[in-house]
Design a protein around this motif. Structure first.
Motif, PDB file in Angstrom:
ATOM      1  N   GLY A 287       0.811  -1.222   0.000  1.00  0.00           N
ATOM      2  CA  GLY A 287       0.000   0.000   0.000  1.00  0.00           C
ATOM      3  C   GLY A 287       0.842   1.269   0.000  1.00  0.00           C
ATOM      4  O   GLY A 287       0.313   2.373   0.019  1.00  0.00           O
ATOM      5  N   THR A 288       2.165   1.116  -0.060  1.00  0.00           N
ATOM      6  CA  THR A 288       3.033   2.297  -0.088  1.00  0.00           C
ATOM      7  C   THR A 288       3.800   2.332  -1.411  1.00  0.00           C
ATOM      8  O   THR A 288       4.423   1.336  -1.789  1.00  0.00           O
ATOM      9  CB  THR A 288       4.067   2.266   1.070  1.00  0.00           C
ATOM     10  OG1 THR A 288       3.394   1.796   2.235  1.00  0.00           O
ATOM     11  CG2 THR A 288       4.650   3.627   1.319  1.00  0.00           C
ATOM     12  N   TYR A 289       3.733   3.476  -2.076  1.00  0.00           N
ATOM     13  CA  TYR A 289       4.399   3.623  -3.368  1.00  0.00           C
ATOM     14  C   TYR A 289       5.767   4.262  -3.146  1.00  0.00           C
ATOM     15  O   TYR A 289       5.866   5.411  -2.716  1.00  0.00           O
ATOM     16  CB  TYR A 289       3.534   4.503  -4.285  1.00  0.00           C
ATOM     17  CG  TYR A 289       4.096   4.685  -5.664  1.00  0.00           C
ATOM     18  CD1 TYR A 289       3.756   3.824  -6.701  1.00  0.00           C
ATOM     19  CD2 TYR A 289       4.974   5.738  -5.949  1.00  0.00           C
ATOM     20  CE1 TYR A 289       4.270   3.994  -7.978  1.00  0.00           C
ATOM     21  CE2 TYR A 289       5.491   5.911  -7.219  1.00  0.00           C
ATOM     22  CZ  TYR A 289       5.138   5.039  -8.228  1.00  0.00           C
ATOM     23  OH  TYR A 289       5.652   5.211  -9.488  1.00  0.00           O
ATOM     24  N   ILE A 290       6.820   3.483  -3.429  1.00  0.00           N
ATOM     25  CA  ILE A 290       8.172   3.997  -3.224  1.00  0.00           C
ATOM     26  C   ILE A 290       8.973   3.930  -4.526  1.00  0.00           C
ATOM     27  O   ILE A 290       9.428   2.858  -4.922  1.00  0.00           O
ATOM     28  CB  ILE A 290       8.923   3.188  -2.131  1.00  0.00           C
ATOM     29  CG1 ILE A 290       8.069   3.121  -0.855  1.00  0.00           C
ATOM     30  CG2 ILE A 290      10.286   3.809  -1.847  1.00  0.00           C
ATOM     31  CD1 ILE A 290       8.582   2.129   0.163  1.00  0.00           C
ATOM     32  N   PRO A 291       9.127   5.077  -5.241  1.00  0.00           N
ATOM     33  CA  PRO A 291       9.935   5.063  -6.468  1.00  0.00           C
ATOM     34  C   PRO A 291      11.393   4.769  -6.144  1.00  0.00           C
ATOM     35  O   PRO A 291      11.871   5.085  -5.042  1.00  0.00           O
ATOM     36  CB  PRO A 291       9.772   6.480  -7.025  1.00  0.00           C
ATOM     37  CG  PRO A 291       9.170   7.302  -5.953  1.00  0.00           C
ATOM     38  CD  PRO A 291       8.591   6.406  -4.919  1.00  0.00           C
ATOM     39  N   LYS A 292      12.078   4.135  -7.109  1.00  0.00           N
ATOM     40  CA  LYS A 292      13.499   3.789  -6.914  1.00  0.00           C
ATOM     41  C   LYS A 292      14.246   4.113  -8.200  1.00  0.00           C
ATOM     42  O   LYS A 292      13.626   4.185  -9.251  1.00  0.00           O
ATOM     43  CB  LYS A 292      13.638   2.273  -6.709  1.00  0.00           C
ATOM     44  CG  LYS A 292      13.004   1.684  -5.492  1.00  0.00           C
ATOM     45  CD  LYS A 292      13.340   0.178  -5.472  1.00  0.00           C
ATOM     46  CE  LYS A 292      12.315  -0.608  -4.682  1.00  0.00           C
ATOM     47  NZ  LYS A 292      12.391  -2.044  -4.940  1.00  0.00           N
ATOM     48  N   PRO A 293      15.579   4.220  -8.134  1.00  0.00           N
ATOM     49  CA  PRO A 293      16.325   4.310  -9.396  1.00  0.00           C
ATOM     50  C   PRO A 293      16.124   3.009 -10.180  1.00  0.00           C
ATOM     51  O   PRO A 293      15.976   1.942  -9.573  1.00  0.00           O
ATOM     52  CB  PRO A 293      17.786   4.436  -8.946  1.00  0.00           C
ATOM     53  CG  PRO A 293      17.765   4.671  -7.472  1.00  0.00           C
ATOM     54  CD  PRO A 293      16.447   4.203  -6.953  1.00  0.00           C
TER      55      PRO A 293
END
Ligand code: PLP
Length: 432
Positions: A287-293
């Motif tokens: 439920g958590t959106y975490i962008p990454k390289p």
């Protein structure tokens, strides 16, 4: 139909303006103010309709009166003048082959539609439009081919020297006419930075009518709905709709499928098949959106660490996490699994997927194993020959080269070599 910016719902524009601008001035993505409900007979009578008839009914509500009927019919027939076969692979899994267009990837559909819409919108303008685009591979070829010979439009493509495949480079550099290729002695990031600087440069803005052919443009996004309907037209068991699996990177393609579903396209479920770039699979779990390289993988067109179209998916589901989860599942597939899938599918079923299709096949197979009795198809987003080195390593056999590529191999590359230096790009653009 108007479009609002996802950053500011009160800033509305027409389809024409959304196409020309690409992105709202507040950097938000454009989204249709209303998702149309398709007439029920489109689905019940779908087998009696041609691809052109289906496409026009699907897209018409989004275009409004910005393009007259006759013109839209021409744009559509030029956009989809190739096949979209649904090929059985196993008893339960079929492949929707989207690689029969001129550059052998599904991006042809969006790029051909957008280029023709833009060509129509600028045709009465005295000043030609310059489409400036940076590519890491597939986008450039589809855009170049889509805009080739479109009157009133010049295309300038920047690509990183030595970092695109040989087939991709030929697709960018052998067309000529209104297409110019700049071979940048740097990385894709350098190309993208130079393009962004150009869009903000006062001299260039004054001298040229500059626009982008970015994948978030609504005129590239919306026509991607077409082939979901074409597949349903071929789907034999209309009482048991398919599970649809989409190899996903920037999530534009699956977002078009979800939009089609919201409008009335029957589907059991959607699967977003990702490689090691697992931002969305993690989001659906936590439920958590975490962008990454982004992480480089075999299915490199899906190496995206912050998928730009994901906000559109959230908008379709009114940001309700549980309703999204009911309709979409997402899996992350490793390179090791991708390689094994290419080998297995080729040996067991005599079907050769490209690395992106292999990610789709395995994700679908996984879902079907957990849901007995369901059947489905995956989108085969590129021809395996585009990734022949990776594919041939697994099968130990040469990939048959299609005629479109054979013609290309005899052609001479034409590019202008430049340094990753904005001033050099600016001089070229101003002297053209
Ligand atoms: C662009 C691309 C994808 C990813 O599509 P998105 O719309 O960005 O999710 C998948 N496969 C291939 C071959 C591509 O070129």
């Amino acid at each position: 139909m108007n479009y609002y910016s996802l950053n500011n719902p009160s800033a509305k524009v027409s389809f024409k303006e959304a196409t020309i601008k690409g992105q709202a001035p507040d950097k938000g993505l454009y989204f249709p103010e209303k998702i149309p409900a398709l007439p029920a007979d489109l689905i019940t009578n779908i087998t009696s309709l041609s691809h052109e008839e289906i496409a026009i009914r699907v897209i018409r509500p989004y275009i409004g009166d910005t393009i007259p009927e006759k013109e839209l019919e021409r744009i559509i027939s030029e956009t989809i003048n190739f096949n979209f076969p649904l090929v059985p692979v196993t008893g339960d899994i079929s492949s929707l082959e989207l690689f029969h267009g001129p550059t052998l990837a599904f991006k042809d559909v969006g790029a051909r539609f957008m280029s023709r819409c833009l060509g129509y919108f600028v045709k009465d303008q005295s000043q030609p439009v310059t489409v400036l685009v940076a590519t890491s591979g597939d986008t450039g070829g589809a855009v170049a081919s889509g805009f080739y010979d479109v009157p009133g439009v010049n295309v300038v493509i920047l690509y990183p020297s030595g970092k695109v495949s040989s087939v991709q480079e030929l697709q960018l550099t052998t067309l000529g006419k209104n297409i110019s290729a700049l071979e940048v002695g740097g990385t894709f990031d350098d190309c993208q930075r130079m393009v962004k600087t150009a869009f903000a440069d006062p001299d260039l803005i004054r001298a040229l009518f500059l626009t982008s052919a970015n994948s978030i443009n609504v005129a590239r996004w919306l026509p991607q709905q077409f082939y979901y309907f074409f597949a349903y037209r071929e789907w034999a068991d209309k009482d048991h709709p398919p599970v649809i699996c989409v190899p996903s990177g920037n999530f534009g393609n699956i977002c078009a499928g979800l939009l089609a579903h919201r409008s009335g396209l029957p589907a059991r479920h959607f699967i977003a098949a990702c490689n090691a770039n697992d931002i969305v699979p993690s989001y659906l779990q936590t439920g958590t959106y975490i962008p990454k390289p982004s992480t480089p993988t075999l299915s490199n067109a899906m190496d995206v660490g912050d998928p730009s179209n994901f906000v559109r998916i959230l908008e379709i589901f009114h940001h309700e996490f549980t309703s999204l989860k009911k309709v979409m599942t997402s899996y992350s597939i490793t390179d090791e699994e991708t390689r094994r899938t290419i080998r297995d599918v080729y040996r067991k079923y005599h079907y050769l997927p490209d690395p992106h299709g292999a990610v789709g096949f395995l994700a679908l197979e996984r879902f079907l194993a957990e849901h007995p009795g369901e059947k489905g198809f995956f989108l085969e987003t590129a021809h395996p020959v585009k990734f022949y080195d990776a594919v041939e390593k697994e099968t130990g056999e040469k990939v048959l080269i299609p005629d479109t590529i054979k013609n290309l191999l005899g052609r001479k590359k034409q590019s202008i070599k430049i340094n990753p230096d904005f001033q050099q790009l600016k001089n070229i653009l101003l002297s053209a």
